[in-house]
Design a protein around this motif. Structure first.
Motif, mmCIF file in Angstrom:
data_model
loop_
_atom_site.group_PDB
_atom_site.id
_atom_site.type_symbol
_atom_site.label_atom_id
_atom_site.label_comp_id
_atom_site.label_asym_id
_atom_site.label_seq_id
_atom_site.Cartn_x
_atom_site.Cartn_y
_atom_site.Cartn_z
ATOM 1 N N THR A 110 -72.319 37.379 -76.466
ATOM 2 C CA THR A 110 -72.066 36.359 -77.476
ATOM 3 C C THR A 110 -72.128 35.003 -76.798
ATOM 4 O OG1 THR A 110 -70.614 37.854 -78.701
ATOM 5 C CG2 THR A 110 -70.404 35.506 -79.172
ATOM 6 N N ILE A 111 -72.936 34.115 -77.350
ATOM 7 C CA ILE A 111 -73.029 32.748 -76.848
ATOM 8 C C ILE A 111 -72.189 31.867 -77.763
ATOM 9 C CG2 ILE A 111 -74.557 30.822 -76.287
ATOM 10 C CD1 ILE A 111 -74.992 33.337 -74.572
ATOM 11 N N GLU A 112 -71.177 31.228 -77.194
ATOM 12 C CA GLU A 112 -70.293 30.355 -77.977
ATOM 13 C C GLU A 112 -70.979 29.024 -78.266
ATOM 14 O OE1 GLU A 112 -67.130 29.973 -75.164
ATOM 15 O OE2 GLU A 112 -66.051 31.692 -75.963
ATOM 16 N N PRO A 113 -70.682 28.420 -79.416
ATOM 17 C CA PRO A 113 -71.191 27.071 -79.645
ATOM 18 C C PRO A 113 -70.515 26.093 -78.687
ATOM 19 C CG PRO A 113 -69.716 27.724 -81.423
ATOM 20 C CD PRO A 113 -69.871 28.920 -80.522
ATOM 21 N N SER A 114 -71.168 24.982 -78.440
ATOM 22 C CA SER A 114 -70.546 23.976 -77.581
ATOM 23 C C SER A 114 -69.374 23.346 -78.333
ATOM 24 C CB SER A 114 -71.560 22.914 -77.161
ATOM 25 O OG SER A 114 -72.058 22.226 -78.287
ATOM 26 N N ASN A 144 -40.819 9.554 -82.217
ATOM 27 C CA ASN A 144 -40.859 10.053 -80.842
ATOM 28 C C ASN A 144 -41.279 11.523 -80.730
ATOM 29 O OD1 ASN A 144 -39.991 7.530 -79.897
ATOM 30 N ND2 ASN A 144 -37.857 8.095 -80.232
ATOM 31 N N ARG A 145 -42.060 12.019 -81.653
ATOM 32 C CA ARG A 145 -42.566 13.385 -81.592
ATOM 33 C C ARG A 145 -43.888 13.382 -80.833
ATOM 34 N NH1 ARG A 145 -41.315 17.387 -85.769
ATOM 35 N NH2 ARG A 145 -39.103 17.229 -85.453
ATOM 36 N N VAL A 146 -44.083 14.351 -79.975
ATOM 37 C CA VAL A 146 -45.335 14.513 -79.240
ATOM 38 C C VAL A 146 -46.043 15.747 -79.788
ATOM 39 C CG1 VAL A 146 -46.373 14.929 -76.985
ATOM 40 C CG2 VAL A 146 -44.381 13.431 -77.176
ATOM 41 N N TYR A 147 -47.309 15.581 -80.166
ATOM 42 C CA TYR A 147 -48.075 16.698 -80.718
ATOM 43 C C TYR A 147 -49.286 16.986 -79.839
ATOM 44 C CZ TYR A 147 -45.387 16.127 -85.015
ATOM 45 O OH TYR A 147 -44.379 16.043 -85.930
ATOM 46 N N THR A 148 -49.598 18.262 -79.707
ATOM 47 C CA THR A 148 -50.822 18.684 -79.041
ATOM 48 C C THR A 148 -51.781 19.172 -80.121
ATOM 49 O OG1 THR A 148 -49.656 19.283 -77.026
ATOM 50 C CG2 THR A 148 -51.828 20.277 -77.363
ATOM 51 N N TYR A 149 -52.956 18.580 -80.144
ATOM 52 C CA TYR A 149 -53.989 18.939 -81.121
ATOM 53 C C TYR A 149 -55.101 19.705 -80.420
ATOM 54 C CZ TYR A 149 -51.682 15.710 -84.300
ATOM 55 O OH TYR A 149 -50.765 15.085 -85.098
ATOM 56 N N THR A 150 -55.559 20.756 -81.083
ATOM 57 C CA THR A 150 -56.657 21.576 -80.584
ATOM 58 C C THR A 150 -57.747 21.586 -81.645
ATOM 59 O OG1 THR A 150 -55.089 22.968 -79.383
ATOM 60 C CG2 THR A 150 -57.295 23.871 -79.742
ATOM 61 N N LEU A 151 -58.967 21.331 -81.213
ATOM 62 C CA LEU A 151 -60.114 21.283 -82.123
ATOM 63 C C LEU A 151 -61.153 22.287 -81.647
ATOM 64 C CD1 LEU A 151 -61.281 19.720 -84.580
ATOM 65 C CD2 LEU A 151 -62.366 18.189 -82.903
ATOM 66 N N ILE A 152 -61.629 23.128 -82.581
ATOM 67 C CA ILE A 152 -62.583 24.194 -82.254
ATOM 68 C C ILE A 152 -63.755 24.110 -83.218
ATOM 69 C CG2 ILE A 152 -62.924 26.693 -82.197
ATOM 70 C CD1 ILE A 152 -59.939 26.931 -81.466
ATOM 71 N N ALA A 153 -64.975 24.166 -82.678
ATOM 72 C CA ALA A 153 -66.180 24.234 -83.509
ATOM 73 C C ALA A 153 -66.439 25.696 -83.866
ATOM 74 C CB ALA A 153 -67.368 23.653 -82.756
ATOM 75 N N VAL A 154 -66.911 25.935 -85.095
ATOM 76 C CA VAL A 154 -67.207 27.293 -85.559
ATOM 77 C C VAL A 154 -68.642 27.314 -86.082
ATOM 78 C CG1 VAL A 154 -66.543 29.157 -87.133
ATOM 79 C CG2 VAL A 154 -64.793 27.609 -86.221
ATOM 80 N N ASP A 155 -69.447 28.284 -85.615
ATOM 81 C CA ASP A 155 -70.832 28.342 -86.072
ATOM 82 C C ASP A 155 -70.968 29.211 -87.313
ATOM 83 O OD1 ASP A 155 -70.981 31.018 -85.303
ATOM 84 O OD2 ASP A 155 -72.393 30.676 -83.683
ATOM 85 N N GLN A 156 -72.187 29.319 -87.812
ATOM 86 C CA GLN A 156 -72.444 30.040 -89.059
ATOM 87 C C GLN A 156 -72.130 31.528 -88.983
ATOM 88 O OE1 GLN A 156 -76.363 28.614 -89.232
ATOM 89 N NE2 GLN A 156 -77.196 30.084 -87.792
ATOM 90 N N GLY A 208 -69.400 32.571 -87.413
ATOM 91 C CA GLY A 208 -67.958 32.645 -87.206
ATOM 92 C C GLY A 208 -67.550 32.613 -85.746
ATOM 93 N N ILE A 209 -68.503 32.390 -84.841
ATOM 94 C CA ILE A 209 -68.200 32.326 -83.418
ATOM 95 C C ILE A 209 -67.567 30.968 -83.120
ATOM 96 C CG2 ILE A 209 -69.127 32.448 -81.076
ATOM 97 C CD1 ILE A 209 -71.484 34.042 -82.283
ATOM 98 N N GLN A 210 -66.485 30.977 -82.353
ATOM 99 C CA GLN A 210 -65.740 29.754 -82.045
ATOM 100 C C GLN A 210 -66.079 29.238 -80.668
ATOM 101 O OE1 GLN A 210 -61.573 30.462 -82.685
ATOM 102 N NE2 GLN A 210 -61.843 30.917 -84.848
ATOM 103 N N SER A 211 -66.074 27.905 -80.556
ATOM 104 C CA SER A 211 -66.319 27.241 -79.274
ATOM 105 C C SER A 211 -65.055 27.261 -78.418
ATOM 106 C CB SER A 211 -66.694 25.777 -79.514
ATOM 107 O OG SER A 211 -65.546 25.024 -79.914
ATOM 108 N N PRO A 212 -65.197 26.920 -77.144
ATOM 109 C CA PRO A 212 -63.997 26.652 -76.355
ATOM 110 C C PRO A 212 -63.254 25.482 -77.005
ATOM 111 C CG PRO A 212 -65.935 26.827 -74.945
ATOM 112 C CD PRO A 212 -66.423 26.799 -76.359
ATOM 113 N N PRO A 213 -61.942 25.419 -76.838
ATOM 114 C CA PRO A 213 -61.177 24.356 -77.501
ATOM 115 C C PRO A 213 -61.291 23.001 -76.797
ATOM 116 C CG PRO A 213 -59.726 25.727 -76.211
ATOM 117 C CD PRO A 213 -61.081 26.361 -76.135
ATOM 118 N N SER A 214 -61.194 21.951 -77.602
ATOM 119 C CA SER A 214 -60.985 20.594 -77.094
ATOM 120 C C SER A 214 -59.531 20.276 -77.406
ATOM 121 C CB SER A 214 -61.904 19.590 -77.790
ATOM 122 O OG SER A 214 -63.242 19.839 -77.465
#
Length: 142
Positions: free
Chosen positions: A48-52, A117-129, A131-137
């Motif tokens: 499986t090749i993940e999207p960038s 004073n709340r700190v949040y961590t956001y994760t963004l993932i690309a999904v291809d047609q 349903g394969i997910q990219s590594p997270p940003s």
């Protein structure tokens, strides 16, 4: 050596032949490849090749002051994945999915909050047609 132009599911076949013209199924120990002879060796593996991932994911916090309260807004933005098969982005805050953003919409999202004073961590993932997910940003917005 082969480079895939987009993400997806592929079958890869490897044939190993030594200098004497003999070959067998590959035996890889992690350091060496063993070849014991025989008429042919072909190994097929489904990969499986993940999207960038999305590019340049960033965010900052601003605040809106009202008469009796202050609202904090995390403004997030990014550039698209370099993979043309990406159809959407999944946005998580502290591990919880908060939005699904179509790839053809503006690549930004505002998160409203009243917690100071709340700190949040956001994760963004690309999904291809497929349903394969990219590594997270991942970014943290203080």
């Amino acid at each position: 050596f082969h480079t895939y132009q987009q993400s997806g599911f592929f079958n890869v076949t490897l044939t190993v032949t030594n200098s004497a013209g003999t070959s067998v199924t590959q035996n890889f120990t992690g350091q060496t490849m063993l070849n014991n002879g025989g008429p042919s060796a072909t190994s097929t593996l489904a990969i499986t090749i993940e999207p960038s991932p999305p590019q340049n994911f960033e965010g900052h916090r601003c605040k809106n002051k009202f008469a009796v309260q202050t609202e904090y807004v995390d403004q997030l933005s990014w550039q698209p994945s370099q993979d043309p098969s990406v159809v959407e982005y999944l946005l998580f805050r502290n591990g919880v999915l908060i939005a699904t953003i179509p790839a053809n919409s503006p690549l930004k999202f505002n998160v409203h909050d009243r917690c100071k004073n709340r700190v949040y961590t956001y994760t963004l993932i690309a999904v291809d047609q497929s349903g394969i997910q990219s590594p997270p940003s991942i970014i943290t917005v203080p």
